[in-house]
Design an enzyme around this catalytic site. Structure first.
Site, mmCIF file in Angstrom:
data_model
loop_
_atom_site.group_PDB
_atom_site.id
_atom_site.type_symbol
_atom_site.label_atom_id
_atom_site.label_comp_id
_atom_site.label_asym_id
_atom_site.label_seq_id
_atom_site.Cartn_x
_atom_site.Cartn_y
_atom_site.Cartn_z
ATOM 1 C CE LYS A 266 6.038 -0.871 9.910
ATOM 2 N NZ LYS A 266 5.073 -0.130 9.095
ATOM 3 N N GLY B 271 -4.809 -1.795 5.023
ATOM 4 C CA GLY B 271 -4.039 -2.963 4.570
ATOM 5 C C GLY B 271 -4.709 -4.282 4.928
ATOM 6 N NE ARG B 272 -6.293 -3.419 11.079
ATOM 7 C CZ ARG B 272 -5.616 -2.290 11.160
ATOM 8 N NH1 ARG B 272 -4.456 -2.170 10.530
ATOM 9 N NH2 ARG B 272 -6.076 -1.262 11.845
ATOM 10 C CG HIS C 140 -5.188 -35.312 17.022
ATOM 11 N ND1 HIS C 140 -5.342 -36.531 17.648
ATOM 12 C CD2 HIS C 140 -6.202 -35.199 16.133
ATOM 13 C CE1 HIS C 140 -6.409 -37.134 17.126
ATOM 14 N NE2 HIS C 140 -6.948 -36.347 16.214
ATOM 15 C CE LYS D 86 -3.473 2.355 2.740
ATOM 16 N NZ LYS D 86 -4.356 2.350 3.907
ATOM 17 C CD GLU E 90 -1.700 -4.129 11.559
ATOM 18 O OE1 GLU E 90 -0.514 -4.523 11.627
ATOM 19 O OE2 GLU E 90 -2.269 -3.940 10.470
ATOM 20 C CD GLU F 52 9.130 -6.182 6.996
ATOM 21 O OE1 GLU F 52 8.909 -5.071 6.484
ATOM 22 O OE2 GLU F 52 8.924 -6.429 8.202
HETATM 23 O O1 F6P Z 1 3.327 -2.880 9.742
HETATM 24 C C1 F6P Z 1 1.971 -3.002 9.634
HETATM 25 C C2 F6P Z 1 1.467 -2.702 8.252
HETATM 26 O O2 F6P Z 1 1.396 -1.338 8.056
HETATM 27 C C3 F6P Z 1 0.119 -3.358 8.018
HETATM 28 O O3 F6P Z 1 -0.933 -2.639 8.491
HETATM 29 C C4 F6P Z 1 0.132 -3.559 6.548
HETATM 30 O O4 F6P Z 1 -0.818 -4.497 6.154
HETATM 31 C C5 F6P Z 1 1.550 -4.012 6.334
HETATM 32 O O5 F6P Z 1 2.307 -3.250 7.257
HETATM 33 C C6 F6P Z 1 2.096 -3.851 4.948
HETATM 34 O O6 F6P Z 1 2.087 -2.526 4.520
HETATM 35 P P1 F6P Z 1 2.244 -2.144 3.010
HETATM 36 O O7 F6P Z 1 1.118 -2.761 2.246
HETATM 37 O O8 F6P Z 1 2.209 -0.661 2.976
HETATM 38 O O9 F6P Z 1 3.565 -2.685 2.524
#
Ligand code: F6P
Length: 544
Positions: free
Chosen positions: A514, A269-270, A386, A209, A355, A215
């Site tokens: 972060k 995002g979620r 189990h 987003k 979140e 990452e």
């Molecule tokens: O670190 C949390 C977050 O901001 C989430 O809310 C989001 O889904 C995820 O990181 C990834 O963010 P992006 O889509 O901006 O890479």
């Protein structure tokens, strides 16, 4: 209209619920069932292909009535109107919350900032569908002239969990494309995925987003480097597409503007799998099934918007959750889908729920002195039986659990299905009924155990019972029913946020880690030497 901000503990209903709890906690589920042979009929909601059985919960009609009073006192209806009408209810980010607009029918309208968002939603979907059709049909070729066989979704959090969970859930409906997910910044993760890939036939979908996430950008860069060690520079246009709100950063990364699938900042995002973030889902199952997923979610939205509170599945589930969390002191909730297809649903909902509602400051900016968000965990049945079920049956904690099952299997293996569903029903019955000392003793006697053995063993074989569960029984796992199920939990999140007087749509709590990671990274890379506490400094020393 304004989004209400009422401390729930100051309401009259809250006080009544406290008194009611003192009374109610003395009663057990077994007593309720004995007292009302029609309890199932009195405490279940049938809606379309869903049956939600609330009867194995520690509550009475009075409880539900008082919880409804609470919802009214905190102005849930007004909050829902603000939410659906595009008001900026995500106040701390100054944004509307309109993932529901992503699943509206083509001819609907939904305004925010004076603009109808539906035409743009439709236009992005059409672009996604046209692109996906080309890839699925083999018309879209890689740089060596071969059709695409593999798709890699590069994203994390909401840009990974939703697409990964839904793609797996809809495996039965999938086409020939192999879909992979790279999320962790761990280099071994990305390496394990790319080692199986042929660059000539792989499409990479970078999903972020913000397009600033460490990452995702690290993985995208590593993958691009690997790709360019096999392919010419121009080939990037055929093999890399991106999903983001940050068009500038996408172009800067080198993605061709035609390969950009935009999204809006009013999509959290979620809650984004319904947007262009769902591109990997569209590639995996095709536009028709993705449309059915959206349609199912829209049906649930309509149910949520229009059903009276006591017949409203997301509202009732949210109210019951607050009942356990704030009155019984239950800290966690388990989600147990009885299908392997949904084994990632608990992980997906962990982000959605924790979140959103893991917050300690209310909508007036005050520190909260009551409990908010529940801890979510779970796993698929029967596997979970189990693994952690021992704890739910005989442990000391109260763990309300959602049991999600499907009447009909997809391949029609009836013998398996009968066994699966017998376990599904047996577990909630066992959790409710338990086993008394007398029953345990009688069983041991029947097995021929001696008096001494019986006295020694019987206490360990007792199950207290009275463990609450909600059963969600759905006709079959289809894209449509999956859409309904996910939207159910999304709307439950909204209601809980309103009841707890918190902002559910920001996530400031992920920022501090972060920031500190950036500082430590520069220390690890030897570019700086920041002062740290002795633990962090000691651990850092171990790395050099
Ligand atoms: O670190 C949390 C977050 O901001 C989430 O809310 C989001 O889904 C995820 O990181 C990834 O963010 P992006 O889509 O901006 O890479």
């Amino acid at each position: 209209m304004t989004f209400p901000s009422i401390n729930p503990t100051t309401t009259a209903a809250w006080k009544k619920l406290q008194d009611h709890f003192v009374e109610e906690q003395q009663h057990t589920l077994q007593e309720y069932f004995r007292a009302d042979p029609q309890r199932f009929a009195h405490f279940s909601i049938k809606w379309e292909d869903f049956l939600v059985d609330l009867s194995k919960n520690n509550l009475t009609k009075k409880t539900l009535g008082l919880l409804e009073e609470l919802a009214n006192e905190v102005k849930l209806q007004q909050a829902m109107e603000a939410y659906f009408s595009g008001e900026k209810i995500n106040v701390t980010e100054n944004r509307a919350v309109l993932h529901t607009a992503l699943r509206l029918p083509e001819d609907a309208q939904c305004y925010t900032n004076g603009l109808d968002v539906v035409p743009e939603v439709q236009a992005v979907k059409e672009k996604m569908y046209a692109f996906a059709q080309e890839v699925i049909s083999g018309q879209h070729k890689g740089y060596a002239g071969k059709p695409i066989t593999d798709v890699v979704n590069i994203g994390i959090g909401g840009s990974d969990l939703g697409p990964a969970m839904v793609t797996e859930a809809l495996t039965f409906y999938k086409n020939h494309l192999n879909i992979h997910f790279v999320s962790n910044v761990e280099g071994d993760h990305v390496r394990e995925v790319i080692k199986t890939l042929n660059p000539e036939t792989t499409l990479f979908v970078i999903v972020s987003k913000t397009f600033t996430t460490q990452e995702t950008l690290s993985n995208a860069r590593t993958i691009r480097k690997w790709f360019l060690s096999h392919a010419p520079k121009e080939a990037v246009a055929q093999h890399f597409v991106a999903v983001s709100t940050n068009l500038e950063k996408i172009i800067e990364f080198g993605i061709h503007p035609d390969n950009v699938f935009p999204m809006k900042n009013w999509v959290g995002g979620r809650f984004s799998l319904w947007s262009s973030v769902g591109l990997s889902i569209v590639l995996a199952v095709g536009p028709k099934h993705f449309e059915a997923l959206l349609q199912g979610a829209h049906q649930m939205d309509e149910h949520f918007r229009t059903a009276p509170f006591q017949e409203n599945i997301p509202v009732v589930l949210a109210l019951i959750s607050v009942w356990y969390n704030n009155f019984y002191g239950a800290e966690s909730e388990a989600i147990i889908p009885y299908t392997q297809y949904l084994r990632n649903l608990p992980a997906y909902l962990q982000q959605g729920i924790m979140e959103s509602n893991g917050k300690g400051v209310d909508r007036n900016g005050n520190k909260i002195d009551y409990q908010t968000g529940t801890i979510i965990w779970g796993g698929s049945g029967t596997n979970a039986q189990h693994a952690f079920f021992q704890h739910i049956h005989q442990g000391t904690k109260r763990i309300p659990a959602d049991f999600i099952g499907f009447k009909t299997s997809l391949y029609g293996e009836q013998e398996h299905q009968n066994k699966l569903l017998s376990n599904f029903l047996a577990q909630t019955e066992a959790l409710m009924k338990g086993k008394s000392l007398e029953q345990a003793t009688a069983e041991l006697k029947e097995k021929g155990c001696s008096e001494d053995e019986i006295n020694q063993l019987a206490p360990f074989k007792v199950f207290d019972g009275n463990k609450p569960t909600t059963t969600i029984l759905i006709d079959q796992l289809t894209p449509n029913s999956l859409g309904k199920l996910i939207a159910l939990y999304e709307q439950k999140i909204f209601v809980q946020g309103v009841l707890w007087n918190i902002y559910s749509y920001d996530q400031w709590g992920v920022e501090l880690g972060k920031q500190l990671a950036n500082t430590i990274l520069s220390d690890i890379e030897g570019k700086s030497n920041h002062p740290h506490d002795s633990s962090t400094a000691g651990l850092l020393d171990q790395l050099s």
